[in-house]
Design a protein around this motif. Structure first.
Motif, short mmCIF file in Angstrom:
data_model
loop_
_atom_site.label_atom_id
_atom_site.label_comp_id
_atom_site.label_asym_id
_atom_site.label_seq_id
_atom_site.Cartn_x
_atom_site.Cartn_y
_atom_site.Cartn_z
N ALA A 1 0.84 -1.20 0.00
CA ALA A 1 0.00 0.00 0.00
C ALA A 1 0.88 1.25 0.00
O ALA A 1 0.61 2.21 -0.73
CB ALA A 1 -0.91 -0.01 1.22
N VAL A 2 1.94 1.20 0.80
CA VAL A 2 2.88 2.33 0.83
C VAL A 2 3.48 2.54 -0.56
O VAL A 2 3.59 3.67 -1.04
CB VAL A 2 3.98 2.06 1.87
N ALA A 3 3.82 1.44 -1.23
CA ALA A 3 4.41 1.54 -2.57
C ALA A 3 3.41 2.17 -3.54
O ALA A 3 3.76 3.06 -4.31
CB ALA A 3 4.83 0.16 -3.06
N ARG A 4 2.16 1.70 -3.48
CA ARG A 4 1.15 2.18 -4.42
C ARG A 4 0.90 3.68 -4.23
O ARG A 4 0.74 4.42 -5.18
CB ARG A 4 -0.14 1.39 -4.22
N ARG A 5 0.87 4.11 -2.95
CA ARG A 5 0.65 5.52 -2.68
C ARG A 5 1.78 6.38 -3.23
O ARG A 5 1.57 7.55 -3.56
CB ARG A 5 0.58 5.76 -1.17
N GLY A 6 2.98 5.80 -3.27
CA GLY A 6 4.15 6.57 -3.66
C GLY A 6 4.37 6.64 -5.16
O GLY A 6 5.45 7.00 -5.60
#
Lengths: 97, 315, 97, 500
Positions: free
Chosen positions: A47-52
């Motif tokens: 999720a952190v990756a997708r947000r970034g």
């Protein structure tokens, strides 16, 4: 949107896996729950990756690469745990004979 | 947009339901089956998170190899009879543990919602420097160039895990062939799969490895597929694995990380930093490392699933 | 032309979904394992076949066409292998009902 | 904080990590005999690399930094050897060297002899453990540190059950469960930190994180995970059986080094990553757990009937001292007191490494020669095995904190820092722990010094190399106390949370 939803799913999986690992009685069951917990952790990371995402990338490639490395390490940990459980069961056979 | 959201919600709900099913399952077999299904749903979730590289790995390792490993272990335990169990916590303790885990989930969920917007990250940095790696796939770029050390160490961790698993064998059998022996099957579905799939699987693995430089894919995914093919042939009893004492077997596992480190040290000698690739030859160097690494990782993964040499009778 | 192709795609996929639904209903409602397996393998793979055929006009390139066909073929092989294995296991577990 | 710039001396810590890992990989095809020879051959270069790092850091007064592949953080990875790291590299090199030379007796392979399982596993595991601890102290990236933690776990777990006895396999399984849970919680925190700051580099992170919800959750998860790995009470349950069941050489490295790896990472977390986050309440909790570990662990050691378990519980207690430094450093940052506490914690980590390794080796020698390790039946060991007993006693002096020993220097620094910081209650804990430690060391010595005993004297053995090695480590742990305090300034170099 996807990121938040799967991030929350990851949080839920962490709780479920942790619970199963702590109350489980059979070692193999606890190993399965450890894997659930691990998948939750990776989802939060995902999720952190997708947000970034940005700069032409749908998601931040650095955490994605980190997740790949982590998945393989977690698998190796699972195999070690399984090998221990099998050895323990085998030892009991030897004791009985 | 709405359709995408619906898919996401369905995936999340399904995965959550399966996870709850895992911890509610009375039999380990049920739990493992649900866990494998959960892994497959997660692979789809990774696609939705725009992480195709992770999706491939999750399907191959998280669901596939882990599933095979756990099912085979349950099979051996079921035949052996006695799995040691620890005492279950009492009712009150269980409630407290449940509350604690729920608190962790809530705190974690809150933390996920409270992450800063816009999200900080390194996407722009990767984009700015990807050209220097001569690669098209940013994830491969991170794995092999920017964070090459992690990848290298992880390959070494796999070698260490193989050593660890083998060291768990009884003294009497440890120099034998890894895992419990399986009887050869000459016909039936298992033999059919074992003869039909490996050629296809090998082609697919090499393809995934080759495109990994520029598209989703790479050594881990390729290695996982190769390992799966090896395991299939092994389960059908069509190949004999060399004993753990075999030099070629050990050299195969060690070759990838050893070569990677040798190239890293060469970078130190030539370019002045560990893991600095020679200018102009970055992509060829990386491809060579990836090919050898894929072979070593595939061998290590397959051997990890097979487990310690054992004298168990065939099933 | 493309309208015709789209119409074909929609029809074929709808038909495929129909078979999936039938197969799932069979899996849930049939009384014993053998008939459930029958429903699952037969209907699902006819369903998947129709979906794949429906997608062929949308494939765009020869490579994608081949990939779609490969998906179908591999699933057929997998279920051809898994079906009999499951059947054998059930026969061992629930002898002659 | 400005981005890191590479220094010429950065090569040294980098090689100190890479060479043992490379040797571990190559050891597999070489087989046990080759692995043993390679390990022995690597001891001196490894020591010199650590020594070189320490000298470079001390003389330049700045950390030694290597940028991998010339990529600088946040995109790339850096190795950053500050004074604490250099000191830990040195301690690890010495302990590993002593244990490797000691283990040639038990795990050595004569030429032509078949490869045994234990020898096949021991040497690569020792190398991996060495690489892992070096990585844990010099890596400057939170995810690389996760890999370091896993490297340590995967190397340590098989060492626990190397002898294959059933209770040791159970201990190994319990250890693995704790360790895996610990690393996965740590990784979860890493994910949240990346989500909050967009980098994993400790130097870049320091000062960037405030008191936001994700950071607090991350800090709690990572701390819990690292405490499980460091075995701080109440997460110590796995340690006694695991460390007491392993072969002596393995117990020595497990107690001396492995638990220190996660401790150093914890120090980096609180004083590096979270440098700008107000943390005093959390620090008081950590020190409170440490105090409980000191008192309860020592009391448990006092009650153990078996020598190996006594030594293992002593580790539980000695780990507690490490955590007293947290509130003292955080309470008055940038003060003389903080520097004192920091040095005290570091010297405790190092002197305990030497003393505990020596103690486990000595106890292993005694148990091997007597055939058991029941304390009550040890009467007469003084006459038959004077050297191991002397080793035990000297190491005991360090653990008690009797002057002039390394342990005394560490405990004195912590004690005076506690009084200066106005947190006198920690001083009481230090004193009480010392008394209890004296109690369990005396208990062993008093029984062993009794000359009359039912103990059938083992065949008298001339004190050989293993005895000398264990004694050497014990002497070293005491000799640390003679080192002038000024030279401990090394561990202050590049201390996180200080003005650069």
């Amino acid at each position: 949107m996807s990121a938040t939803l799967f991030g929350l799913l990851g949080a839920a999986l962490v709780g479920i896996g942790l619970f199963g690992m702590l109350v489980g009685t059979q070692p193999l069951m606890r190993i399965v729950c450890f894997n659930l917990l691990g998948s939750g952790v990776f989802l939060v990371f995902g999720a952190v990756a997708r947000r970034g995402g940005g700069a032409g990338f749908a998601a931040d490639p650095v955490p994605q690469a980190v997740i790949l490395t982590g998945l393989v390490v977690a698998f190796a940990a699972t195999t070690l745990a399984v090998a221990l459980v099998l050895r323990l069961a085998g030892n009991e056979d030897e004791d009985r004979h | 947009m709405i359709a995408g959201l619906a898919v996401d919600v369905l995936l999340a709900a399904g995965s959550l339901g399966l996870a709850l099913g895992v911890i509610r399952a009375r039999r380990v077999f049920t739990a493992i089956a649900l866990f494998i299904a959960h892994g497959l749903l997660l692979a789809l979730a990774w696609v939705r998170l725009d992480a195709l590289d992770v999706a491939l790995t999750e399907a191959a390792i998280g669901a596939g190899l882990s599933g095979v490993l756990l099912l085979a272990a349950r099979h051996r335990l079921a035949r052996g009879g006695s799995e040691r169990t620890t005492e279950a916590p009492g009712r009150v303790a269980t409630i407290f543990i449940g509350l604690g885990c729920a608190c962790i989930t809530v705190a974690l969920g809150y933390a996920v919602l409270a992450l800063p917007k816009p999200a900080p990250g390194l996407a722009a940095e990767v984009a700015a420097n990807l050209a220097a790696t001569e690669l098209g796939n940013p994830v491969t770029g991170v794995l092999m160039v920017f964070r090459g050390l992690d990848t290298l160490l992880e390959a070494a961790v796999l070698v260490l895990a193989v050593i660890g698993v083998w060291s768990l064998a009884p003294d009497a059998t440890w120099r034998g062939t890894p895992g419990a022996p399986w009887p050869a099957v000459t016909d039936g579905p298992r033999a059919l799969l074992a003869r039909l799939l490996p050629p296809i699987g090998i082609v697919v693995a090499v393809h995934i490895l080759w495109v990994g430089a520029d598209a989703p894919g790479g050594k881990f995914q390729a290695a996982a597929i190769l390992a799966a093919m090896g395991l299939l042939v092994w389960f059908a009893g069509l190949v004999r694995v060399p004993p753990t004492a075999s030099w070629p077997l050990r050299a195969t596992i060690a070759a990838g990380p050893a070569l990677f480190m040798a190239i890293g040290l060469a970078g130190l000698a030539v370019e002045g930093a560990f893991l600095a690739y020679p200018e102009g030859l970055v992509k060829p160097t990386i491809l060579i490392v990836e090919f050898v690494l894929a072979a070593s990782v595939a061998a290590a993964l397959a051997l990890l699933v097979m487990g310690a040499p054992s004298r168990d009778a065939p099933p | 032309m493309s309208l015709l192709a789209d119409a074909f795609t929609i029809l074929a996929i709808l038909a495929g979904i129909g078979f999936f639904a039938a197969g799932t209903a069979g899996l849930l409602r049939f009384p014993d394992t053998a008939s459930r397996l029958h429903a699952l393998t037969k209907a699902d793979h006819l369903g998947l076949g129709l979906v794949v055929i429906g997608l062929l006009p949308q494939a765009g390139s020869l490579a994608n066409t081949l990939r779609l066909l490969a998906v179908w073929a591999l699933v057929l092989v997998a279920s051809a292998a898994a079906g009999p294995m499951l059947a054998t296991l059930t026969r061992r577990a629930e002898p002659e009902t | 904080m400005p981005p890191l710039a590479a220094t010429g001396s950065g090569l040294l810590p980098m090689l100190a990590v890479v060479l043992p890992v490379l040797a571990m990989v190559v050891a597999l095809p070489l087989g046990a005999r080759g692995a043993e020879r390679m390990t022995i051959a690597l001891l001196l270069p490894g020591f010199l690399l650590a020594l070189g790092t320490a000298i470079a850091v001390q003389s330049s007064g700045a950390p030694a930094i290597h940028l991998l592949g010339h990529w600088s953080p946040p995109l790339g990875l850096a190795f950053r050897a500050d004074g604490l790291a250099a000191a830990m590299l040195l301690a690890a090199a010495i302990v590993i060297a002593a244990v490797a030379l000691f283990a040639r007796g038990g795990f050595g392979v004569r030429s032509g002899a078949p490869e045994t399982r234990t020898a096949f596993a021991f040497w690569p595991l020792l190398l991996a453990l060495w690489g892992g601890i070096n990585l844990a102290v010099v890596a400057n990236d939170l995810f690389t540190l996760y890999v370091a933690l896993e490297l340590l776990t995967f190397a340590a777990m098989p060492l626990v059950c190397l002898e294959g006895k059933r209770e040791t396999i159970e201990a190994a399984l319990r250890y693995l469960m704790f360790a895996l849970l610990g690393s996965v919680l740590y990784l979860l925190g890493v994910a949240l930190i990346y989500g909050s700051a967009g980098t994993l580099d400790i130097t870049l992170l320091s000062g960037r994180l405030g008191l936001e919800a994700p950071v607090i959750v991350a800090a709690a998860l990572m701390t819990a995970g690292l405490l499980a790995k460091t075995a701080l009470l109440p997460l110590h349950l796995w340690l006694p059986s695991a460390h007491a069941g392993a072969p002596a050489a393995a117990s020595a490295v497990l107690s001396a080094l492995v638990v220190k790896g996660s401790f150093v990472i914890l120090v980096r977390l609180w004083f590096g990553v979270l440098a700008a986050t107000p943390s005093l309440p959390a620090m008081q909790i950590l020190a409170g757990l440490g105090a409980a570990a000191i008192l309860l662990g020592s009391a448990a050691a006092l009650a153990q009937p078996r020598l190996k378990l006594l030594v293992a519980y002593s580790t539980v207690a000695q780990i507690g001292y490490l955590f007293l430094m947290f509130p003292l450093v955080a309470g008055m940052p940038d003060s003389e007191t903080a520097a004192k506490a920091w040095t005290g914690g570091s010297v405790q980590a190092i002197s305990h490494a030497f003393a505990k390794a020596a103690m486990f080796l000595a106890v292993g020698l005694m148990a091997a020669r007597v055939g058991h390790d029941r304390i009550a039946d040890l009467a007469g060991t003084a006459r038959h095995m004077p050297v191991p007993l002397l080793t035990f006693g000297l190491a005991g002096l360090t653990l008690m904190g009797v002057p002039p020993s390394g342990g005394f220097a560490a405990k004195w620094l912590l004690l005076s820092a506690a009084i200066e910081a106005g947190q006198w209650w920690w001083a009481l804990v230090v004193l009480g722990g010392g008394l209890l430690t004296g109690g369990y060391v005396y208990r062993v010595l008093s029984v062993s010094l009794t000359s009359s005993g039912a103990l059938a004297p083992p065949a008298p053995q001339p004190p050989g190399t293993p005895d000398a090695i264990a004694l050497g480590l014990a002497v070293l742990s005491v000799a640390l106390g003679f080192v002038p305090l000024a030279s401990f300034g090394l561990v202050q170099v590049g201390r996180m949370g200080l003005a650069p």
